[in-house]
Structure formats: C-alpha cells, structure tokens
Design an enzyme around this catalytic site. Structure first.
Site, mmCIF file in Angstrom:
data_model
loop_
_atom_site.group_PDB
_atom_site.id
_atom_site.type_symbol
_atom_site.label_atom_id
_atom_site.label_comp_id
_atom_site.label_asym_id
_atom_site.label_seq_id
_atom_site.Cartn_x
_atom_site.Cartn_y
_atom_site.Cartn_z
ATOM 1 N N PHE A 10 3.924 -27.564 -6.430
ATOM 2 C CA PHE A 10 3.092 -28.741 -6.676
ATOM 3 C C PHE A 10 2.564 -29.271 -5.359
ATOM 4 C CE2 PHE A 10 2.564 -33.377 -7.178
ATOM 5 C CZ PHE A 10 1.635 -33.393 -8.208
ATOM 6 N N GLY A 11 1.246 -29.432 -5.282
ATOM 7 C CA GLY A 11 0.605 -30.000 -4.103
ATOM 8 C C GLY A 11 -0.031 -31.328 -4.424
ATOM 9 N N TYR A 12 0.138 -32.291 -3.534
ATOM 10 C CA TYR A 12 -0.426 -33.633 -3.742
ATOM 11 C C TYR A 12 -1.290 -34.075 -2.569
ATOM 12 C CZ TYR A 12 3.558 -34.743 -0.772
ATOM 13 O OH TYR A 12 4.463 -34.755 0.257
ATOM 14 N N GLY A 13 -1.283 -33.306 -1.482
ATOM 15 C CA GLY A 13 -2.085 -33.599 -0.298
ATOM 16 C C GLY A 13 -2.822 -32.336 0.100
ATOM 17 N N SER A 14 -2.705 -31.963 1.358
ATOM 18 C CA SER A 14 -3.463 -30.814 1.855
ATOM 19 C C SER A 14 -3.099 -29.501 1.163
ATOM 20 C CB SER A 14 -3.288 -30.672 3.370
ATOM 21 O OG SER A 14 -1.943 -30.417 3.697
ATOM 22 N N GLU A 87 6.281 -27.583 5.924
ATOM 23 C CA GLU A 87 6.628 -28.908 5.428
ATOM 24 C C GLU A 87 7.913 -29.508 6.004
ATOM 25 O OE1 GLU A 87 4.478 -30.586 3.490
ATOM 26 O OE2 GLU A 87 3.148 -28.852 3.507
#
Length: 180
Positions: A10-14, A87
């Site tokens: 799951f990605g929420y930014g870059s 990350e």
C-alpha cells in the site's frame, strides 16, 4: 486473482507514483484507521535539524486512499528488501501487514509503512495551520518543503485522489505567503 504468496503493498505518498518495484496489478485502495499526514520531521531532504521540514507519514485515525500494488511471488523478497532500504533508513516508520480494501471490493493484507509515534522524528498530530507554518519555512538538501507538498498534491490530483487536509495546508501556506 492473487496467489497466496503474492505481496500487496500500500502506497500513500511517493510510492503511489514512484513505486520502484515490479508489480502485476495496481488498484486504488483505502486503509481504515490511518490517515495521510505531514507528521515526519525531515532533517535532511526537506529541512535541517535546526529547522525541520515535514514529510508524509501514515498516522493513526481516519482513513486514507492510496494505491495498492500486487507484487508477484518471484519478486516478493527483492521488493521487501528494496522497500526496507527505502522506507526504514531512520526507522521512523514501522513495517506492518494490514488489511486494505481494493477499489474492486476485495480486502487483502498489504505491506504498509506507518509512523512510529515514539520516534524522535514524529511531529505529532498537527493542525493544517501548524503544518503550514513549518512547511512554509523549511528547506533541505532536496529543496523547499513547499515544493514537496505541492508536488505531492499535483500527483494526488493527477491520480484522481483528493486529500482535503493536505489541500488545507496548501491554502494556509498561500495565506501565509500573502501576509494573511
């Protein structure tokens, strides 16, 4: 249909527009219990230790629309390694497997990086006005913190994702710049 050994991320930014790993499926997704927030103090790229900037983290509360990527089983280990290098540099994020709801209605477990609220870089739950003051005045190795925010908003809009809180931060910055 994803096999049992495929990995969802799951990605929420870059990660949404620059995942950097091979994927065989990409869908809009929502995670509940977490929200996208400028809650990570940036000491290098968008600020300094003396004048930290703010970058995105996934903090508790609310929900967040992002992107989910399905990584084939053969690429799972390499992808996890890559994401840990990307990350977990300062360990401000915690790696978790959490349920997300895909745009097609499926609920899957996904690899997610959430903020570590006990980490020194955690800025806390800021109001939009508080975040705007910090972002407006910060600059780091990668440039102005404002540019990071505006670039993020541009990408979110291009993907058809609205983030009202980030938009409010941007409006507050505009007011600060205008002297109001």
């Amino acid at each position: 249909m994803a096999g049992d050994d495929d990995l969802w991320v799951f990605g929420y930014g870059s990660l949404m527009w620059n995942p950097g790993f091979p994927e065989v499926e990409a869908l809009r997704a929502r995670i509940h219990g977490y929200r996208r927030a400028l809650c990570v103090r940036s000491y290098v790229h968008r600020g300094t230790e003396a004048s930290p900037g703010l970058v995105l983290g996934l903090d508790r509360g609310g929900s967040c629309t992002g992107m989910a990527f399905r990584v084939p089983r053969a690429e799972r280990a390499a992808t996890v390694h890559y994401l840990r290098e990307r990350e977990l540099v300062t360990h401000v994020y915690k790696e978790r497997m959490l349920p997300i709801r895909l745009a097609d209605g499926r609920v899957v477990m996904a690899l997610v990086y959430v903020i570590d609220r006990d980490h020194i870089q955690y800025a806390g739950a800021l109001t939009a006005a508080e975040a705007a003051v910090i972002v407006a005045g910060a600059r780091g190795r990668s440039g102005e913190n404002v540019d990071y925010l505006l670039n993020t908003l541009d990408h979110l809009r291009a993907m058809g994702i609205r983030d009202q809180w980030l938009e409010e931060v941007a409006r507050d910055i505009d007011r600060l710049r205008a002297g109001g």
